[in-house]
Design an enzyme around this catalytic site. Structure first.
Site, PDB file in Angstrom:
ATOM      1  CG  ASP A   1       6.984   7.546  12.161  1.00  0.00           C
ATOM      2  OD1 ASP A   1       6.634   6.497  12.724  1.00  0.00           O
ATOM      3  OD2 ASP A   1       7.130   7.648  10.922  1.00  0.00           O
TER       4      ASP A   1
ATOM      5  CD  GLU B   1       9.015   2.128  16.214  1.00  0.00           C
ATOM      6  OE1 GLU B   1       9.946   2.609  15.538  1.00  0.00           O
ATOM      7  OE2 GLU B   1       7.835   2.510  16.128  1.00  0.00           O
TER       8      GLU B   1
ATOM      9  CG  ASP C   1       3.968   1.875   8.468  1.00  0.00           C
ATOM     10  OD1 ASP C   1       3.463   2.929   8.911  1.00  0.00           O
ATOM     11  OD2 ASP C   1       5.173   1.767   8.190  1.00  0.00           O
TER      12      ASP C   1
HETATM   13  C1  NOJ Z   1       6.573   5.287   9.077  1.00  0.00           C
HETATM   14  C2  NOJ Z   1       5.226   5.662   9.624  1.00  0.00           C
HETATM   15  O1  NOJ Z   1       4.613   4.552  10.194  1.00  0.00           O
HETATM   16  C3  NOJ Z   1       4.388   6.254   8.503  1.00  0.00           C
HETATM   17  O2  NOJ Z   1       3.133   6.600   9.009  1.00  0.00           O
HETATM   18  C4  NOJ Z   1       5.095   7.436   7.903  1.00  0.00           C
HETATM   19  O3  NOJ Z   1       4.347   7.935   6.835  1.00  0.00           O
HETATM   20  C5  NOJ Z   1       6.474   7.024   7.411  1.00  0.00           C
HETATM   21  N1  NOJ Z   1       7.214   6.442   8.511  1.00  0.00           N
HETATM   22  C6  NOJ Z   1       7.266   8.194   6.838  1.00  0.00           C
HETATM   23  O4  NOJ Z   1       7.547   9.120   7.806  1.00  0.00           O
END
Ligand code: NOJ
Length: 971
Positions: free
Chosen positions: A553, A556, A630
């Site tokens: 995650d 970017e 998200d």
């Molecule tokens: C951002 C991610 O997009 C999300 O899916 C994740 O739960 C959070 N970071 C925490 O790691």
């Protein structure tokens, strides 16, 4: 991601300042626009748009200042080399830009333009920068894995003012390179399909020293100074400041831009990642259009909005243009920040285009902040040709671990190892299938990756063992930021070995993310990859085991206190390349490092890695799955997920999904239920939720919801052989796993903008999940006159056009197109691992002419042994009332061994839908096989089942139904 709103800080603030109640209010949907640049706030975007505006205003007398020096041209085996001269002042001074045009054996063409002065390092950097002087030229080594062989048959024919190269299959493609001004027209069968620099917007900002002079001013009511209008606005050439961060831009202005026109094409697709329709919109304002170009600058966009050209987490600068019976494509190989303007205008060159039914030209304008101008042109003519040619260059989608295409149960966070075990037990108890449970960042000891919180996860191995009893897996998150903490061995090694990304001064760059102060591993550095590989070994990552896989995650990268929530552009990567040059590929390098690491967890273990990534670039499809980040628990986010996944698929990255249920907020039960139904058609199917949301494991929903969700999950599991076969196809020819209409029906204009329904692989399954609140039916569009049958009750639909399909909450609108055969496994199990040797059901969907065809691909779903022939690949064909299974696999070293393991796996049932009326009652076929036929009833088509046909999946066989038309019910 906005620091002040992120949960850990939100939690802290809540505890300190507010009553507990405030914390429970879900965040409302509103992107923080002020955190992200608009085109107008981005120097090179503004300059290139101004350049285009100027060209438009000057009109026909505008002349592009770029010309090819004819004497510079040389031709050698499929490659044309020369120099473009850019005139830079009234005195005629020029800048030399080497150009290489390659004609590839595959039929694709490539145009690369560099800048001689930078290439030779004959420029000066400002601010004593340590950055490289050249235009970034290493993206090819990270992205392109094949397909670059030059054509042996391409032929060049030089003429006055132009040269023409004939190339491609049977020489039916041509590139007409005009010298002054420089432009290239690409034609297929004599008709122009793609034009480069047709509008004269080619712009390579050449290096120049900074000469101190007063900045141009604009007084109220007055016009902008001429240089601003023409794109020569110096105010954005040098240091640029946004949101309190200043980019030192040591090389000054260096953007590249080009207009690419698709004459007669009115649809363009691709260039993910954006939340918006499949068919891309115009971007120069006007009713229903976007006002800003589509932006590609991978970023952690907190609470992203719908129908927007705003950038998101990933980028693939690959576009397909489509019109009736013709598809072409371009791939803009540049990893720097990129924007793309799209306008559509009535076809300019066609005198017939003024009246009714006239066609559009789609005119695109691409600009990147730095790097080489490097563009591939694909001339089709079909969408499949384009996807294949693109995949030959960047790689096809990974053939994934089979478990990874089933259902994943995730949330931020499962709090303890006991919590994980409890969810696992409950899923079993409620007979809800799932394969993978996920751990988000809270499992770690203080956000130190490769560690476990000793209080909440004291016994990870015990937890993994329980999961393994049902052949279930665990995915653990590992992010690229490494906590700066004394005594944390990972950060000690990272800094000691100097493997972190550097700041512009050449020291390890320090920023802020989940763990607080952090460094970022620089995966452009081969030594960093080697080091990263050591961290995942079972002996190093204690508490991990064979059933642990990884989630990458925040790659970017997300930096909470960085400009636009990412790294400063003047940071330095391995080789002293500026972050500016490589930003969009940064996420992929991290994904790649983890992929290499999973391949080396243990000597002699060779299993396919499964890694989910949030950030991606062209080529990421080789490494694992992506998801759309998200999203929100809202109907519009549910609806947007399909166009997003479809666009990703046609851009070569089909292993895609969206958080089921929506990440932010608490979905109402009907939304959650519809989302599970929709998710059953995401190539990557995972439920996920924000830490502040209420628990929503499927068994918590209560009836009727839990039952309906379970049926959606079982549908996915039943169709697993079909999905896996589609994944196999994607891995060998790049065809998307869920496919938009235009892809399957390139002649059917009515389908070109359809993006709320899609086909699953080449199975003829056509799905239109419900994505609107309260809907009890959907309008489904049928692209042809074939017969379509409801998947669940065999209701027959036919006739091209729209049909109303009833869809109460417990129903997924899913049709089966006549003419197809697809495989299922109908026995409900806890996980896919337990289904491995289950018998198959074959569904034969008879088309208008009473024929049907389909495929099945099977391997061990885990290793690379399929590369040595350890797989089954069969076609099933029904014609003249005979069903036949034929082997189409290529035999390899491990074929026999694999077939032996599968030798007892049977076809336990055959279902035939749309059988002739003459087939009635119960009968016995030759060989004693029983068939039970059901006559048509009202709208429901006639169908039949053959139970225990007595055939094996590894064998060639045929079942003859011919006796049936004569034999009547004998009971
Ligand atoms: C951002 C991610 O997009 C999300 O899916 C994740 O739960 C959070 N970071 C925490 O790691």
């Amino acid at each position: 991601m906005h620091l002040s709103l992120k949960p850990s800080s939100q939690w802290t603030a809540c505890v300190a300042l507010l009553s507990g109640l405030t914390c429970l209010i879900a965040p409302t949907a509103a992107v923080k626009y002020e955190n992200f640049k608009t085109c107008d706030q981005t120097g090179f975007c503004k300059r290139n748009r101004a350049y285009a505006d100027h060209a438009g205003q000057v009109g026909a007398s505008f002349e592009s200042p770029y010309r090819i020096e004819p004497d510079s041209l040389s031709w050698e085996q499929g490659q044309l080399r020369g120099t473009i001269l850019k005139t830079i002042d009234a005195a005629g001074e020029t800048v030399r830009l080497p150009i290489t045009i390659s004609f590839l054996e595959s039929g694709s063409a490539r145009v690369v333009v560099d800048e001689e002065k930078r290439q030779k390092g004959e420029i000066e950097l400002r601010h004593d920068s340590m950055a490289r002087k050249e235009r970034y030229n290493e993206v090819e080594s990270l992205v392109i894995i094949g397909g670059l062989s030059l054509s042996l048959t391409a032929k060049e024919e030089r003429d006055v003012g132009k040269t023409t190269v004939k190339y491609g299959p049977n020489g039916k493609f041509a590139a007409i390179v005009k010298f002054s001004p420089f432009s290239i027209d690409f034609a297929r069968d004599g008709a122009t399909q793609v034009k480069l620099n047709d509008r004269g917007l080619l712009n390579m900002e050449h290096w120049r020293p900074k000469i101190e002079k007063a900045e141009p001013e604009q007084k109220e009511g007055e016009e902008l100074p001429a240089e601003v209008q023409t794109g020569e606005d110096e105010s954005t050439w040098w240091d640029e400041t946004f949101g309190g961060n200043t980019d030192s831009k040591p090389r000054g202005p260096e953007s590249i831009a080009l207009d690419i026109t698709f004459p007669g094409y009115d649809h363009v697709y691709g260039i993910p990642e954006h939340a918006g329709p499949l068919s891309l919109k115009q971007t120069r304002g006007g009713s229903g259009n976007h006002a800003d170009p589509y932006r590609l600058y991978n970023a952690d966009v907190f609470e992203y909005i719908m129908d927007s050209p705003m950038t998101l987490y990933g980028s693939i600068p690959f576009m397909q243009a489509h019109k009736k019976d013709s598809t072409v494509g371009v791939f803009w190989l540049n990893a720097a920040e990129t924007w793309i303007d799209i306008i559509k205008e009535k076809e300019a060159h066609n005198p017939l285009s003024l009246g009714l039914g006239s066609k559009m030209d789609t005119k695109t304008h691409w600009f990147s902040e730095s790097g080489l101008l490097d563009v591939f042109i694909f001339l089709g003519p079909t969408p499949k040709d384009i996807t294949k040619a693109y995949g030959e260059l960047t790689g096809f989608s990974q053939l994934p671990q089979e478990f990874s295409i089933t259902y994943h149960q995730c949330r931020w966070n499962y709090n303890t190892d006991e919590d994980v075990k409890d969810v696992d037990r409950k899923m079993t108890k409620y007979q809800i299938p799932y394969d993978v449970i996920w751990l988000d960042i809270e499992y770690t000891d203080d956000k130190k990756y490769f560690t476990w919180d000793p209080l909440t996860f004291p016994d990870p191995i015990g937890m993994l063992k329980q999961l393994d009893e049902s052949e279930r897996k665990l995915v653990a998150i590992i992010d690229p930021h490494i906590k700066k903490k004394d005594g944390y061995h990972i950060v000690d090694e990272l800094t000691k070995k100097d493997l972190a990304v550097h700041n512009k001064e050449g020291n390890a760059y320090e920023g802020w993310c989940w763990p607080g102060s952090s460094y970022w591993v620089d995966c452009f550095n081969p030594a960093a990859i080697e080091w990263w590989k050591t961290l995942f070994q079972y002996t190093a990552f204690k508490g991990s085991a064979e059933n642990v896989f990884i989630w990458n995650d925040m790659n970017e990268p997300s930096v909470f206190n960085g400009p636009e929530t990412t790294m400063p552009k003047d940071n330095l990567h391995h080789g002293n390349w500026e972050h500016r040059d490589v930003h969009n590929i940064n996420g992929m390098t991290f994904h790649n490092a983890t992929y290499q690491a999973l391949l080396s967890r243990k000597k002699g273990e060779l299993r396919r890695p499964f890694i989910l990534t949030r950030s991606y670039y062209a080529g990421s499809q080789r490494l694992g799955a992506m998801w759309t980040g998200d999203n929100q628990a809202s109907w519009d986010h549910l609806a947007a997920s399909f166009p997003m996944i479809l666009n990703n698929g046609i851009a070569g990255y089909p292993f895609a999904g969206a958080d089921v249920g929506g990440f932010f907020g608490n979905p109402e039960k009907d939304l959650l239920t519809r989302w599970y139904q929709a998710g059953a058609f995401y190539p990557f199917y995972r439920g996920h939720a924000h830490i502040d949301t209420r628990r929503r494991e499927p068994y918590l929903a209560g009836e009727p919801y839990t039952g309906i969700i379970t049926r959606a999950l079982r549908l996915r599991y039943a169709l697993l052989p079909t999905w896996y076969t589609a994944f196999h196809q994607a891995s060998v020819d790049g065809t998307p796993i869920i496919r938009p209409h235009y892809f399957e029906y390139p002649s059917d204009e009515q389908g070109f903008a359809v993006d709320d329904q899609f086909f699953v692989g080449s199975t003829g399954l056509l799905a239109h999940p419900v994505v609107t609140e309260g809907a009890e039916s959907v309008e489904m569009y049928l692209p042809d006159d074939e017969l379509y049958f409801d998947y669940f009750d065999y209701t027959l639909y036919s006739g091209k056009g729209k049909h109303t399909i009833s869809a109460p909450l417990d129903k997924i609108p899913l049709l089966m197109q006549g003419g197809h055969i697809f495989p299922r496994k109908d026995r409900p199990r806890r996980s896919s691992g337990l289904m491995r040797f289950d018998p198959y059901t074959l569904v034969i969907v008879l088309g208008k002419v009473g024929m049907a065809k389909g495929e099945l691909y099977v391997d061990d779903g885990d290793s690379f042994e399929y590369e040595q022939g350890a797989y089954i690949h069969r076609t099933f064909e029904f014609s003249n009332n005979v069903l036949e299974s034929k082997n189409i696999a290529t035999k390899g070293k491990l074929t026999d061994k694999f077939l032996k393991t599968m030798k007892d796996v049977a076809v336990e049932r055959i279902i035939l839908v749309g059988i002739p009326a003459s087939w009635t009652g119960k009968s016995t076929l030759k060989g004693g096989v029983e068939i039970e036929c059901h006559a048509a009833e009202g709208p429901t088509a006639a169908w039949a089942t053959v139970k225990k046909p007595g055939v094996k999946v590894v064998e060639d066989w045929r079942i003859d139904f011919n006796s049936l038309s004569h034999v009547r019910d004998e009971i």
